[in-house]
Scaffold this motif. Structure first.
Motif: not given
Length: 471
Positions: A385-396
């Motif tokens: 979950v943390r890795q997925t959320g971390g990947a979404f951040a710069p994309a957003a």
């Protein structure tokens, strides 16, 4: 040991970007051609995570942790000695696979050793590498590249990691979970391919364009495989990923907060340097010293949150932390071309104060109502979950900037684009804060006090042996 492992892995994931121009010159390539060196790390990390819980249960957390750390150090040596781009990418892939096992194994060892009431105290120390490493990595990378060579960006892991291997081999106590069932190969193939595809699409989407055929294919295929993986893992008796743990409301809610809440938090950390360097034309050094105060804010709040956790519960702390993150993001949205560095630094310090109320309480509370035999699986799911959320951040963030920038000025977003991005992050943080105030945290408070509560499974005893407390 866990602090050292976390610091090394986070630094390695963040430091490589600094060395890309030097690597490009060495191999006579464009910086864009080195994209694979950066992307292969999070993709392989995501693909390795699903197998980590089974490995910990089968071979023990100590053995898995030391083996993964050894592989990480060997691959770091190979990265530094790479004679060409192919060797470098292959070695980075091994680094990513090793890191994908390191994080869950370290968490499993930590939370198997300490009970909930102790985990609150331990988390005050674990937050140090998580905050210091991302801030130190760019500056350390710049010094190594400027005064030695880009190869030392990878070699630096050796003097940091080798003492940790020796210490762990000599002093770490072994912890075994329950004996796992047969290895779920189908679950591994489905989940690894799904997470790898989604991670590739999310990481590369802003660079290649969300409508790019490769990105659309990766995201579509990743979504289909993820759906298949979920359906399969819920049906088998001994799944590789124990998704049934999400039936526990506190575990599910805290992970949802981590998934969504990390986007505005890490998004702000990603957006800050862009605003300072591209929007205001500041130097990299000015940018680094202006975002760094966030770490001090986090470290301060974590100490206070550790004291208040058992008294007021994680619900109030997490909700208040996210509410403050939202408020500070609104302040950052007022920054313009004339905003001074010390004003920005003050905002970043306040942002860190809000962030400090989110990290530790969500992690500790997520495990409060689970059985100790499920901690390895829970740590693995938390990492996913943390890795997925971390990947979404710069994309957003990148997507918000693109949508707010006229096509003719795509290379240089106007100040208003950064302001709109901060506003979007503030809205997301506010929505997550509202949700955080609804989580049921009675069992988490009871576990932190060392007492029992209905539904709690990770509260009762203190460590059985004094050597466990030391490790």
């Amino acid at each position: 040991m866990c602090v050292c492992v976390t610091f090394i892995a986070i630094v390695d994931g963040a430091i490589t970007t600094v060395a890309l121009p030097s690597i490009a010159r060495q191999f006579q390539l464009t910086t864009a051609a080195l994209d694979g060196v950066v992307v292969v790390y999070p993709v392989c990390l995501a693909m390795a995570i699903p197998a980590s819980a089974w490995l910990v249960e089968r071979f023990g957390a100590k053995r898995v942790l030391l083996t993964a750390l050894g592989a990480f150090l060997v691959s770091s040596l190979l990265c530094g000695a790479a004679a060409g781009l192919g060797q470098l990418i292959a070695s980075r892939a091994v680094q990513g696979l090793s890191a994908g096992v390191l994080f869950p194994a370290a968490s499993s060892l930590l939370y198997s050793t300490f009970n909930s009431w102790e985990q609150v105290r331990i988390s005050r120390y674990m937050i140090i590498p998580q905050q210091i490493a991302p801030a130190v990595a760019p500056m350390l990378g710049g010094l190594l590249v400027d005064h030695l060579s880009w190869r030392w960006v990878f070699y630096v892991n050796l003097p940091l990691g080798l003492p940790a291997v020796v210490f762990g081999a000599l002093f770490l106590a072994e912890h075994h979970g329950h004996r796992p069932g047969r290895f779920d190969l189908t679950g591994l193939l489905l989940s690894a391919a799904a997470l790898g595809g989604v991670m590739f699409g999310v990481c590369e989407g802003p660079n290649r364009g969300w409508s790019s055929p490769s990105i659309v294919t990766a995201l579509a295929l990743g979504t289909v495989l993820l759906t298949a993986a979920i359906a399969f893992e819920l049906r088998v008796t001994e799944p590789l990923l124990k998704l049934r743990l999400f039936a526990d409301r506190l575990f599910r809610d805290t992970n949802l907060i981590n998934l969504v809440g990390l986007v505005p938090i890490l998004g702000a950390m990603y957006l800050g340097p862009l605003f300072l360097q591209q929007g205001q034309g500041r130097s990299a050094l000015e940018s680094g010293t202006s975002t760094f105060p966030e770490a001090f804010g986090v470290l301060l709040t974590v100490q206070v949150a550790g004291i208040l956790y058992s008294r007021v519960g994680p619900r109030i702390i997490i909700g208040s932390g996210l509410a403050m993150v939202s408020a500070v993001l609104l302040l950052l949205a007022t920054c313009d071309q004339d905003t001074g560095l010390w004003t920005f630094r003050g905002y970043m310090f306040l942002l860190g104060i809000g962030m400090g109320g989110v990290f530790m309480p969500t992690t500790v509370a997520s495990l409060a109502t689970l059985s100790r035999k499920d901690l390895s699986q829970a740590s693995t799911l938390n990492t996913v979950v943390r890795q997925t959320g971390g990947a979404f951040a710069p994309a957003a963030v990148t997507t918000a900037l693109v949508l707010s920038t006229p096509t003719a000025a795509a290379a240089n977003p106007p100040i208003s684009a950064y302001q709109h991005a901060y506003l979007a992050l503030a809205a997301l943080a506010a929505a997550t804060a509202a949700f955080a105030f609804t989580i049921p945290d009675g069992p988490a408070r009871a576990a932190a006090r060392g007492t029992t509560a209905s539904g709690g499974g990770n509260a009762p005893a203190r460590p059985r042996h004094r050597h466990e407390e030391a490790h």
